[in-house]
Design a protein around this motif. Sequence first.
Motif, PDB file in Angstrom:
ATOM      1  N   GLY A 209       0.831  -1.207   0.000  1.00  0.00           N
ATOM      2  CA  GLY A 209       0.000   0.000   0.000  1.00  0.00           C
ATOM      3  C   GLY A 209       0.857   1.246   0.000  1.00  0.00           C
ATOM      4  O   GLY A 209       2.059   1.201  -0.294  1.00  0.00           O
ATOM      5  N   ASP A 210       0.224   2.367   0.350  1.00  0.00           N
ATOM      6  CA  ASP A 210       0.934   3.639   0.334  1.00  0.00           C
ATOM      7  C   ASP A 210       1.619   3.949   1.664  1.00  0.00           C
ATOM      8  O   ASP A 210       2.393   4.897   1.747  1.00  0.00           O
ATOM      9  CB  ASP A 210      -0.055   4.778   0.005  1.00  0.00           C
ATOM     10  CG  ASP A 210      -0.658   4.620  -1.384  1.00  0.00           C
ATOM     11  OD1 ASP A 210       0.043   4.048  -2.252  1.00  0.00           O
ATOM     12  OD2 ASP A 210      -1.808   5.035  -1.574  1.00  0.00           O
ATOM     13  N   GLU A 211       1.298   3.183   2.716  1.00  0.00           N
ATOM     14  CA  GLU A 211       1.839   3.466   4.049  1.00  0.00           C
ATOM     15  C   GLU A 211       3.032   2.561   4.335  1.00  0.00           C
ATOM     16  O   GLU A 211       3.088   1.412   3.873  1.00  0.00           O
ATOM     17  CB  GLU A 211       0.758   3.247   5.112  1.00  0.00           C
ATOM     18  CG  GLU A 211       1.101   3.835   6.471  1.00  0.00           C
ATOM     19  CD  GLU A 211      -0.095   3.787   7.422  1.00  0.00           C
ATOM     20  OE1 GLU A 211       0.028   4.327   8.535  1.00  0.00           O
ATOM     21  OE2 GLU A 211      -1.128   3.191   7.049  1.00  0.00           O
ATOM     22  N   GLN A 212       3.979   3.103   5.098  1.00  0.00           N
ATOM     23  CA  GLN A 212       5.151   2.319   5.471  1.00  0.00           C
ATOM     24  C   GLN A 212       4.957   1.695   6.858  1.00  0.00           C
ATOM     25  O   GLN A 212       4.440   2.347   7.770  1.00  0.00           O
ATOM     26  CB  GLN A 212       6.401   3.204   5.467  1.00  0.00           C
ATOM     27  CG  GLN A 212       6.773   3.679   4.062  1.00  0.00           C
ATOM     28  CD  GLN A 212       7.947   4.620   4.068  1.00  0.00           C
ATOM     29  OE1 GLN A 212       8.074   5.465   4.945  1.00  0.00           O
ATOM     30  NE2 GLN A 212       8.818   4.485   3.073  1.00  0.00           N
ATOM     31  N   PHE A 213       5.382   0.439   7.018  1.00  0.00           N
ATOM     32  CA  PHE A 213       5.173  -0.310   8.248  1.00  0.00           C
ATOM     33  C   PHE A 213       6.490  -0.796   8.836  1.00  0.00           C
ATOM     34  O   PHE A 213       7.456  -1.076   8.109  1.00  0.00           O
ATOM     35  CB  PHE A 213       4.266  -1.525   8.004  1.00  0.00           C
ATOM     36  CG  PHE A 213       2.831  -1.162   7.746  1.00  0.00           C
ATOM     37  CD1 PHE A 213       1.928  -1.072   8.807  1.00  0.00           C
ATOM     38  CD2 PHE A 213       2.392  -0.903   6.456  1.00  0.00           C
ATOM     39  CE1 PHE A 213       0.605  -0.727   8.573  1.00  0.00           C
ATOM     40  CE2 PHE A 213       1.064  -0.561   6.220  1.00  0.00           C
ATOM     41  CZ  PHE A 213       0.175  -0.472   7.284  1.00  0.00           C
TER      42      PHE A 213
END
Length: 292
Positions: free
Chosen positions: A72-76
Amino acid sequence: MNDTVTSLRRDAQIEAARFPALLARAEQLAGTVLLGEHGRRRAGMGDDFWQYRPLRSGDTLRSIDWRRSARGDEQFVREREWQIAQSVQMWVDSGASMRFSSSKDLPYKGDRARLIALAVSILLIRGGERVGFTGWSLPPRNGDIQVLRLAEALSQDAPEDYSAPEHRGIIPHSRALFVSDFLGDIGTVELALTKAADRGVRGALLQVLDPSEESFPFKGRTIFESIGGALVHETLKAGDLRARYLDRLAERKARLADLSRLTGWQYRCHHTGDSAQSALLWVWRAMDGGHG
């Protein structure tokens, strides 16, 4: 002389027999509680995956899980599991007042207190916790050897009528369990709970009473004598004391509940006529409830 030696040997054999018998009963009681995975799960240094969480300010690029972030567009960030074995310290009243039972069909208050304390110790130690006594006589440790040490120590009696909770040596931010009839000086309980609360300690008070101490079934001429013999009171009209006694007991129980609430502890009154399992389950949940 021979009679004295025989008596001492008999007493020694009785004392020696109490310790393995207590351990066997506690093992059996602990076995009735289904022990699931236990341990305080926190993010930290560990090998087992725990959870993903969004990248926060202060995280390094090396901590990013790029495979998960690519979805997705978010970093984890991939966090790992850290299981902390906390310390649990106990005080179990060994005073003479605990050596009371109103019926041969009921256990002594002290026997029930020791059984519950040892059974919950077994559960906690099996779950990776360190368990010991308040004070410095038996510091918290884990392992089967510690269970044996606890069983042996719990088999000892104190000479005084009422024992005071031991508040020295309580480890900051640990958990604690106090088990007693709490019929002695309430000031010692207040001091112990205040000291514990000052150190960030949370725990449980389990009051153990004989059913007759709740109902006060005495009438007519009665001699009341403490187990240790230090206190004696004779009355011709025991029934006249019932209302006053029950009021005092209700006040004591309310005070214990108030103290527990003010210090973040939990309180319960257990009767020796009820099942030991019900008390163990309550203590286990009280200990485990403060775990996370």
